[in-house]
Each structure stands twice: as C-alpha cells, then as structure tokens.
Design a protein around this motif. Structure first.
Motif, PDB file in Angstrom:
ATOM      1  N   SER A  91       0.835  -1.093  -0.073  1.00  7.13           N
ATOM      2  CA  SER A  91       0.212   0.064  -0.034  1.00  7.13           C
ATOM      3  C   SER A  91       0.816   1.135   0.118  1.00  7.13           C
ATOM      4  O   SER A  91       1.977   1.292   0.670  1.00  7.13           O
ATOM      5  N   PHE A  92       0.352   2.328  -0.601  1.00 10.15           N
ATOM      6  CA  PHE A  92       0.866   3.632  -0.713  1.00 10.15           C
ATOM      7  C   PHE A  92       0.841   4.616   0.474  1.00 10.15           C
ATOM      8  O   PHE A  92       1.407   5.297   0.770  1.00 10.15           O
ATOM      9  N   PHE A  93      -0.176   3.803   1.204  1.00 11.40           N
ATOM     10  CA  PHE A  93      -0.333   4.619   2.695  1.00 11.40           C
ATOM     11  C   PHE A  93      -0.772   3.716   3.478  1.00 11.40           C
ATOM     12  O   PHE A  93      -1.406   2.819   3.421  1.00 11.40           O
ATOM     13  N   LEU A  94      -0.650   4.209   5.003  1.00 12.90           N
ATOM     14  CA  LEU A  94      -1.229   3.341   6.166  1.00 12.90           C
ATOM     15  C   LEU A  94      -2.263   4.167   6.715  1.00 12.90           C
ATOM     16  O   LEU A  94      -1.910   5.509   6.844  1.00 12.90           O
ATOM     17  N   ILE A  95      -3.286   3.640   7.252  1.00 13.48           N
ATOM     18  CA  ILE A  95      -4.147   4.440   7.910  1.00 13.48           C
ATOM     19  C   ILE A  95      -4.056   4.403   9.529  1.00 13.48           C
ATOM     20  O   ILE A  95      -3.565   3.170   9.840  1.00 13.48           O
ATOM     21  N   PRO A  96      -4.277   5.429  10.380  1.00 13.60           N
ATOM     22  CA  PRO A  96      -4.106   5.545  11.712  1.00 13.60           C
ATOM     23  C   PRO A  96      -5.311   4.825  12.480  1.00 13.60           C
ATOM     24  O   PRO A  96      -6.526   4.437  12.044  1.00 13.60           O
TER      25      PRO A  96
END
Length: 249
Positions: A220-225
């Motif tokens: 993934s290009f981003f991780l979620i908090p």
C-alpha cells in the motif's frame, strides 16, 4: 506505574488489525499469517448487507438475502478465522471471531424458511411470543458484546468504536424486537432503523480495522491510523518517546 509491563512476555502494541488489545505472542516467529483481517472482513460484509435491510434501503425489508452470507462468509469463514486466532495464541480474537461466526450461522438458520423457527405454523403459535424469544437472542448478544467492549478500553479508538457501535446495534435491535412483541410498531420501526444505522457504522469500522491489518509498506502507498488511547501500552510508549525527543532537543 505499578501496572507498567516489566515482565519477559513479548507484546504487540494495541492494534485493531491484529484483533488483540493486550498480551500477544511475538509476530516474528509465528507460522500463521494474521487471520484478523479475514474475520473482520467476513463480519463487515455480512453486517453491511443486514444493516442495509434494517434501514429499508431501496425498499428492501425482507432479510433472507443475508442467509447465504451468514452461513458461508460471516459464519463459516469468520469461525475459521477465530480458530486460526486460537492457533496464534490470541484469546480475545479467537473468542470474538468464533462467537460472531457462530452468531451468523445461528441467524442464518433462524432465517432459513425450511427451519420455520419464527414463521407461521412454526413452534411459536403466538407471534408476540416469537418476537420476545428473538429479543432474548439479541439481548444475549448485546451482553456478550458489552464484555468484549470492556476488553478494548486499553487498545485503540478505532478498535473500541467497532465494538461500541456493534453493542449499540444489538441494543437497538433487541429493544426494537421487544417493542414489536408489545405491539408498539412505530417505536419498533424507529429502533430497528437505529440498529441498522449503528450496524452500518460497525461494518465500515470492521473494514477499517481489516485494512489496518492488511496494509503495509509492501502493498500500500499509505497506512491508516488507528489512534491509540493515551493510557494504552502504545500510547504510553509514544508519550515517553515524545518526551525523550523534547529533552534531547
């Protein structure tokens, strides 16, 4: 500070995607992949469909479309995920996922026409008695979910909110079913709509936590908090690290 962890056990920081708010075995040596996202996804999709029906979306009011999902995905697959949580040493995840898998299987049986548990000509000759019995069923799941909710108070906000909204969903549906058995149909409709709303929130929170458990830098290009509570293990660790960085500065 007396309860700060100082023993030899390894801990995973409280994380919704791992479906475990407390003690946990090290993830470095385990032979199983993380089964939590699978169980969360199975729960989320089945809950989403039932909640859409409870909300009377597009005029759909008959919930039998949930039966194949409840028996297959939300039931069997989530039950298997719970058993795999047992294999990796996660008592909370095993208890929760296996139990909700069992809930969906039971609910699927409840809605299966051939069983005719609540229908005309079934064992409940008085429809009000059948609705009261269904309310007992939902009340029991509200109590169980409350117990699970209390075990998330030292984890993350997103993990806690999943069980909080699910708890309210069961409460609203149970109260709505009691209202149906008492003949208060307008109140029943309002409570079932509220249950559908909270169920929809629970479904998307389950998907959120599932994504948190799947996504990493390799896919993934981003991780979620997931927003750790300040009193959780990870929250204390973050405060200590922040204080150390300020002192160094």
């Amino acid at each position: 500070m007396a309860h700060v962890h100082t023993g030899p056990e390894t801990r995973l920081p409280a994380f919704g995607g791992e479906f475990q708010p407390g003690l946990y075995r090290s993830v470095e040596t385990r032979k199983f992949a993380n089964p939590a996202p699978l169980g969360l996804s199975a729960f989320a999709l089945t809950t989403f469909v039932l909640s859409a029906v409870n909300l009377n979306t597009r005029g759909v009011t008959v919930p039998n479309i949930v039966v194949p999902l409840a028996l297959g995905y939300g039931g069997l697959v989530q039950l298997l995920a719970g058993m795999w949580e047992m294999a990796v040493g996660n008592t909370f995840g095993a208890t929760a996922l296996s139990s909700y898998g069992g809930f969906w299987i039971a609910y699927g049986i409840l809605l299966t026409p051939n069983w005719n548990i609540l229908g005309e000509g079934g064992p409940y000759e008085d429809p009000a008695m059948g609705q009261s019995a269904l309310a007992f069923f939902l009340t029991g799941w509200f109590i169980f979910t409350t117990i699970m909710l209390l075990c998330t108070l030292r984890s993350t906000i997103m993990f806690f909110m999943l069980f909080f909204t699910l708890d309210l969903c069961f409460l609203m549906l149970a109260c709505g079913t009691y209202a149906t058995s008492s003949g208060a149909m307008e109140t029943s409709h309002t409570l079932h709509m509220a249950g559908g709303g909270f169920g929809m929130l629970a479904a998307f929170l389950a998907w959120y936590n599932a994504f948190a458990g799947i996504a990493d830098s390799s896919n993934s290009f981003f991780l979620i908090p997931v927003f750790h509570f300040p009193w959780s293990e990870k929250g204390r660790e973050n405060r200590i690290n922040t204080k150390s960085e300020r002192n160094q500065a």
